[in-house]
Design a protein around this motif. Sequence first.
Motif, PDB file in Angstrom:
ATOM      1  N   TYR A 186      57.830  89.368 -27.645  1.00 33.86           N
ATOM      2  CA  TYR A 186      58.779  88.839 -28.613  1.00 33.86           C
ATOM      3  C   TYR A 186      58.124  87.721 -29.422  1.00 33.86           C
ATOM      4  O   TYR A 186      57.341  86.919 -28.892  1.00 33.86           O
ATOM      5  N   ASN A 190      63.134  85.533 -31.394  1.00 39.59           N
ATOM      6  CA  ASN A 190      64.115  86.436 -30.797  1.00 39.59           C
ATOM      7  C   ASN A 190      63.886  87.890 -31.189  1.00 39.59           C
ATOM      8  O   ASN A 190      64.703  88.748 -30.852  1.00 39.59           O
ATOM      9  N   ARG A 191      62.808  88.169 -31.881  1.00 35.31           N
ATOM     10  CA  ARG A 191      62.542  89.527 -32.376  1.00 35.31           C
ATOM     11  C   ARG A 191      61.437  90.179 -31.557  1.00 35.31           C
ATOM     12  O   ARG A 191      60.345  89.635 -31.428  1.00 35.31           O
ATOM     13  N   GLN A 192      61.723  91.352 -31.000  1.00 36.53           N
ATOM     14  CA  GLN A 192      60.691  92.089 -30.279  1.00 36.53           C
ATOM     15  C   GLN A 192      59.818  92.826 -31.285  1.00 36.53           C
ATOM     16  O   GLN A 192      60.304  93.594 -32.116  1.00 36.53           O
ATOM     17  N   PHE A 193      58.511  92.594 -31.207  1.00 38.16           N
ATOM     18  CA  PHE A 193      57.601  93.235 -32.155  1.00 38.16           C
ATOM     19  C   PHE A 193      56.685  94.256 -31.498  1.00 38.16           C
ATOM     20  O   PHE A 193      56.018  95.035 -32.200  1.00 38.16           O
ATOM     21  N   ASP A 221      54.521  99.510 -31.643  1.00 38.50           N
ATOM     22  CA  ASP A 221      55.775  99.072 -32.243  1.00 38.50           C
ATOM     23  C   ASP A 221      56.884 100.091 -31.930  1.00 38.50           C
ATOM     24  O   ASP A 221      56.692 101.033 -31.148  1.00 38.50           O
ATOM     25  N   GLU A 222      58.034  99.921 -32.566  1.00 36.15           N
ATOM     26  CA  GLU A 222      59.181 100.784 -32.271  1.00 36.15           C
ATOM     27  C   GLU A 222      58.962 102.220 -32.708  1.00 36.15           C
ATOM     28  O   GLU A 222      59.653 103.134 -32.241  1.00 36.15           O
TER      29      GLU A 222
END
Length: 360
Positions: A247, A250-253, A270-271
Amino acid sequence: MRWLPRLLSHAAAAGRASAARTSSHVKGGSHSNGFTSGGGGGGGPAVPREWLRKLWAEELRNQKEAARRWGVGAAGNVGGGGGAGGSLGAFASSGEATPQVGRVRAGEAAGEAPARSYQYDGRNLKPVEAKLAPLLARANLVIARDIEWANIMFAFEQESRYIIMDPLFPQSPVGFIREKSNVIFRQMLRSRRPFVAEITDAMGNEIFTVRRPFWWINSSIYAEVDGKEIGVVHRRWHLWRRIYDLYLGNRQFAVVENPGFWNWTFTLIDEDDNVLAQVDRNWRGIGFELFTDAGQYAIRFGDEGQSRKFGLASNIEELHVVRQLTLPERAVALALAVSLDSDYFSRRGGWGLPFLIATE
């Protein structure tokens, strides 16, 4: 101000020539069509205004050409290039370019990582990124852990120490990692102990820190700059797989999903399952792996702009990434490498002393 003596010498020569031509027309200090360079005393030579204007314009052109030759034309174009301030600034920059070039070449000869190995332009970075850039703005990093002799011989857990190297110039460390923890907690909790590790440059100046609290089931490690958290790595429990969530704020990268067992490659994706970076645990030999904690890790951020391959870099495969990680994201990736070493590759006891006793 190297142009000033030349300007004065030209003015004096022109003044003497002009005085010889106008001596028959000048009486009692009165003049026409010009001005007296020496004031109103009547004894100084007369210098035409138009001649001085042409000489000044010629000097400005020479300064701009010199600035372009040294590659500082952007500095010389301040204010459109028509004013004296911008031109003099460019000329000053061009005068300072010579020792700068000399320093870069001397650094390369001394084995230091040259500026062109960086992937970021330090002129447009935010304060946090500017602090991280000297260490993390590289295509690859190698992190090697020191041998802990007390742990080997007496099973006494020491504070971990790591050396950070640029693979292009492995003979000159670019940074260090130094753990700070309680001696009692180290002996009782071992790899689950809480600690703070300080990441510094080669001169010992702190760049950022990683903080790892005590954990029981899932570990976490936080990357902090000047005491402010910028990112975190959370380990996700699985029976055999090694899964980490990375993270930034608060952002999961990124996520790491290592299949476990003997797989020592941890890929950040990544996603959309695109590769962002990779952390490899390198094999250092049977002696190192069986009897010590002295592991070595290669962090690959992608080889954009990195054409040369020598030193340790010749053994590091090229990694094609979908995008370059930002500098704070790279700090979190380095924190991941520290967490991996503590979670999976740190010994729980000593080997040397029991081995010596058994052979006596």
